[in-house]
Every structure is written in C-alpha cells, then in structure tokens.
Design a protein around this motif. Sequence first.
Motif, PDB file in Angstrom:
ATOM      1  N   HIS A   1       6.218  -8.561  14.908  1.00  0.00           N
ATOM      2  CA  HIS A   1       5.616  -9.394  15.937  1.00  0.00           C
ATOM      3  C   HIS A   1       4.273  -9.912  15.443  1.00  0.00           C
ATOM      4  N   VAL A   2       3.860 -11.018  15.973  1.00  0.00           N
ATOM      5  CA  VAL A   2       2.577 -11.605  15.620  1.00  0.00           C
ATOM      6  C   VAL A   2       1.479 -10.571  15.856  1.00  0.00           C
ATOM      7  N   GLY A   3       0.642 -10.368  14.840  1.00  0.00           N
ATOM      8  CA  GLY A   3      -0.480  -9.449  14.950  1.00  0.00           C
ATOM      9  C   GLY A   3      -0.134  -7.986  14.762  1.00  0.00           C
ATOM     10  N   ASP A   4       1.138  -7.657  14.534  1.00  0.00           N
ATOM     11  CA  ASP A   4       1.545  -6.261  14.338  1.00  0.00           C
ATOM     12  C   ASP A   4       1.276  -5.880  12.882  1.00  0.00           C
ATOM     13  N   THR A   5       0.037  -5.541  12.594  1.00  0.00           N
ATOM     14  CA  THR A   5      -0.376  -5.302  11.211  1.00  0.00           C
ATOM     15  C   THR A   5       0.283  -4.063  10.608  1.00  0.00           C
ATOM     16  N   LYS A   6       0.604  -3.073  11.430  1.00  0.00           N
ATOM     17  CA  LYS A   6       1.291  -1.893  10.907  1.00  0.00           C
ATOM     18  C   LYS A   6       2.674  -2.280  10.375  1.00  0.00           C
ATOM     19  N   CYS A   7       3.400  -3.080  11.127  1.00  0.00           N
ATOM     20  CA  CYS A   7       4.710  -3.564  10.696  1.00  0.00           C
ATOM     21  C   CYS A   7       4.578  -4.428   9.440  1.00  0.00           C
ATOM     22  N   ILE A   8       3.566  -5.277   9.402  1.00  0.00           N
ATOM     23  CA  ILE A   8       3.353  -6.154   8.246  1.00  0.00           C
ATOM     24  C   ILE A   8       3.094  -5.321   6.997  1.00  0.00           C
ATOM     25  N   ILE A   9       2.298  -4.265   7.115  1.00  0.00           N
ATOM     26  CA  ILE A   9       2.031  -3.384   5.974  1.00  0.00           C
ATOM     27  C   ILE A   9       3.311  -2.691   5.531  1.00  0.00           C
ATOM     28  N   ASN A  10       4.067  -2.131   6.476  1.00  0.00           N
ATOM     29  CA  ASN A  10       5.300  -1.420   6.130  1.00  0.00           C
ATOM     30  C   ASN A  10       6.328  -2.342   5.473  1.00  0.00           C
ATOM     31  N   THR A  11       6.483  -3.533   5.996  1.00  0.00           N
ATOM     32  CA  THR A  11       7.435  -4.486   5.420  1.00  0.00           C
ATOM     33  C   THR A  11       6.980  -4.943   4.037  1.00  0.00           C
TER      34      THR A  11
ATOM     35  N   ARG B   1       8.172  -2.516  -3.277  1.00  0.00           N
ATOM     36  CA  ARG B   1       8.850  -1.397  -3.952  1.00  0.00           C
ATOM     37  C   ARG B   1      10.291  -1.740  -4.322  1.00  0.00           C
ATOM     38  N   GLN B   2      10.983  -2.488  -3.460  1.00  0.00           N
ATOM     39  CA  GLN B   2      12.376  -2.833  -3.712  1.00  0.00           C
ATOM     40  C   GLN B   2      12.545  -3.983  -4.693  1.00  0.00           C
ATOM     41  N   TYR B   3      11.646  -4.992  -4.627  1.00  0.00           N
ATOM     42  CA  TYR B   3      11.934  -6.260  -5.282  1.00  0.00           C
ATOM     43  C   TYR B   3      10.890  -6.756  -6.277  1.00  0.00           C
ATOM     44  N   ALA B   4       9.878  -5.948  -6.599  1.00  0.00           N
ATOM     45  CA  ALA B   4       8.846  -6.408  -7.533  1.00  0.00           C
ATOM     46  C   ALA B   4       9.426  -6.751  -8.899  1.00  0.00           C
ATOM     47  N   LYS B   5      10.388  -5.968  -9.356  1.00  0.00           N
ATOM     48  CA  LYS B   5      10.933  -6.177 -10.700  1.00  0.00           C
ATOM     49  C   LYS B   5      12.094  -7.157 -10.739  1.00  0.00           C
ATOM     50  N   THR B   6      12.681  -7.453  -9.586  1.00  0.00           N
ATOM     51  CA  THR B   6      13.833  -8.356  -9.569  1.00  0.00           C
ATOM     52  C   THR B   6      13.576  -9.638  -8.782  1.00  0.00           C
ATOM     53  N   GLY B   7      12.593  -9.618  -7.892  1.00  0.00           N
ATOM     54  CA  GLY B   7      12.384 -10.734  -6.988  1.00  0.00           C
ATOM     55  C   GLY B   7      13.347 -10.642  -5.811  1.00  0.00           C
TER      56      GLY B   7
ATOM     57  N   PHE C   1      10.388 -14.427  -2.348  1.00  0.00           N
ATOM     58  CA  PHE C   1       9.507 -13.508  -3.058  1.00  0.00           C
ATOM     59  C   PHE C   1       9.905 -13.476  -4.533  1.00  0.00           C
ATOM     60  N   PRO C   2       9.032 -13.933  -5.442  1.00  0.00           N
ATOM     61  CA  PRO C   2       9.392 -13.986  -6.862  1.00  0.00           C
ATOM     62  C   PRO C   2       9.244 -12.621  -7.544  1.00  0.00           C
ATOM     63  N   GLN C   3       9.806 -12.509  -8.727  1.00  0.00           N
ATOM     64  CA  GLN C   3       9.592 -11.309  -9.545  1.00  0.00           C
ATOM     65  C   GLN C   3       8.113 -11.254  -9.908  1.00  0.00           C
ATOM     66  N   VAL C   4       7.491 -10.095  -9.719  1.00  0.00           N
ATOM     67  CA  VAL C   4       6.059  -9.978  -9.994  1.00  0.00           C
ATOM     68  C   VAL C   4       5.729  -8.819 -10.939  1.00  0.00           C
ATOM     69  N   GLU C   5       6.735  -8.150 -11.447  1.00  0.00           N
ATOM     70  CA  GLU C   5       6.491  -7.045 -12.372  1.00  0.00           C
ATOM     71  C   GLU C   5       7.398  -7.200 -13.575  1.00  0.00           C
ATOM     72  N   PRO C   6       6.907  -7.521 -14.780  1.00  0.00           N
ATOM     73  CA  PRO C   6       5.505  -7.834 -15.054  1.00  0.00           C
ATOM     74  C   PRO C   6       5.139  -9.224 -14.533  1.00  0.00           C
ATOM     75  N   PHE C   7       3.870  -9.404 -14.321  1.00  0.00           N
ATOM     76  CA  PHE C   7       3.338 -10.662 -13.814  1.00  0.00           C
ATOM     77  C   PHE C   7       2.591 -11.331 -14.955  1.00  0.00           C
ATOM     78  N   LEU C   8       2.931 -12.581 -15.256  1.00  0.00           N
ATOM     79  CA  LEU C   8       2.295 -13.296 -16.362  1.00  0.00           C
ATOM     80  C   LEU C   8       1.152 -14.156 -15.845  1.00  0.00           C
ATOM     81  N   VAL C   9      -0.032 -13.930 -16.411  1.00  0.00           N
ATOM     82  CA  VAL C   9      -1.198 -14.764 -16.112  1.00  0.00           C
ATOM     83  C   VAL C   9      -1.447 -15.604 -17.358  1.00  0.00           C
ATOM     84  N   LYS C  10      -1.313 -16.911 -17.225  1.00  0.00           N
ATOM     85  CA  LYS C  10      -1.455 -17.802 -18.379  1.00  0.00           C
ATOM     86  C   LYS C  10      -2.863 -17.755 -18.968  1.00  0.00           C
ATOM     87  N   ARG C  11      -3.880 -17.711 -18.078  1.00  0.00           N
ATOM     88  CA  ARG C  11      -5.255 -17.725 -18.576  1.00  0.00           C
ATOM     89  C   ARG C  11      -6.203 -17.240 -17.493  1.00  0.00           C
ATOM     90  N   PHE C  12      -7.187 -16.448 -17.888  1.00  0.00           N
ATOM     91  CA  PHE C  12      -8.314 -16.154 -17.014  1.00  0.00           C
ATOM     92  C   PHE C  12      -9.541 -15.880 -17.861  1.00  0.00           C
TER      93      PHE C  12
END
Length: 184
Positions: free
Chosen positions: A30-40, A46-52, A58-69
């Motif tokens: 629900h809007v403003g339900d920050t506990k739910c937002i954190i849990n989701t 945890r489920q999809y970082a390596k596969t997206g 939600f894209p794959q983020v593990e590993p995450f490539l940073v072109k330049r900083f």
Amino acid sequence: MLLLQLCFFSLLVCLASGASSFPPDLQRCHVGDTKCIINTSHHVVRQYAKTGYPAAGFPQVEPFLVKRFDISDGRTGSLSLKLNFKDVNVEGLSGVKFDNAVGFGADPATSKFEMYGSIPKIVLRGKYTADGRILILPIRGDGDAEITLHSPKFSVKFKPGTQVRDGRTYLSVDKLKVLVEPQR
C-alpha cells in the motif's frame, strides 16, 4: 546505481499495487507502507540480483558494471589527488539490507522517497589512473584496482517527477542524492 534501481523498484511496488500487470509472485504494498516496501525490496534483491527479473523491470545487478567514476579531493596546489576508475565490476550488492524507508506516498510531487541501509561488503575491481601531488612530489600511476568497502552504510534520497509519453504517464528521477559511508 543499484541503490537507485532498488529505490525506484520500491516506488514501483508502492504505486503499482493495484495494477493488473504487476508480477503475481511479489507482494503488493500500500502507498506509504514502508515496512512492506523494505520486505519486498529485500525479496527482489536476494532472489533476482544475479539473474534479474524482467517481469518487474529489475535488471541483473550482481555483478554491477560501472563504466567510469572519479574521486577527487577537490584541492589544487601542494596537496591534491585525482583518481579515475574505468570498467569497474561491483560485487556484494546482493547483500544489501534496508533498515529504513521514508515516504513513498501516492503523490510523487509531494512525497519523500528515501531509503537507508547497509551492505556487509562491497568489492570493486577495475582499472585506475591516479594523478596528484604531495608538496613537490608528483603522484602518477595506473593499473588494476581492487577496493574493498567493509560494512558501508548508505542513504538514497530522490525526488521523482512525471513524464507523459504516448499518452501514458511515467516516473522519472528529477533529483538524486546517494551517500555511501564505509566503516573501514
């Protein structure tokens, strides 16, 4: 960048709670339900970082490539240092722990969108160049870099806006502030 994607995903979870095309295996918040937002958010990372998770945008983020900083102390004169990093693989982001979320109200124009948390360990591997000076001694170098951040705490604050394209309204990020503070 991952933190921005996670926060944006959390916003999606909140705003799409009534959408019929929302992925059925994700909890709707629900809007403003920050506990739910954190849990989701934890579930998705945890489920999809390596596969997206394309169904949720939600894209794959593990590993995450940073072109330049770049890192600079902002000084000139007898003490200065500039570091440039390229093609950096960031590992460890899948261990993110959100401690707090603030806002996530229904109206992007007036609500706060903030997330706070920590990550057990982040490892950055890539190429670097260094340029600087200490007193009269120049500092120059390049090569392979490996940086390990232990228990960094972070905060992400963003102000969403809306854009209308093809008769549909989309969220955009108008302002973004990300702070990362390594403990060691």
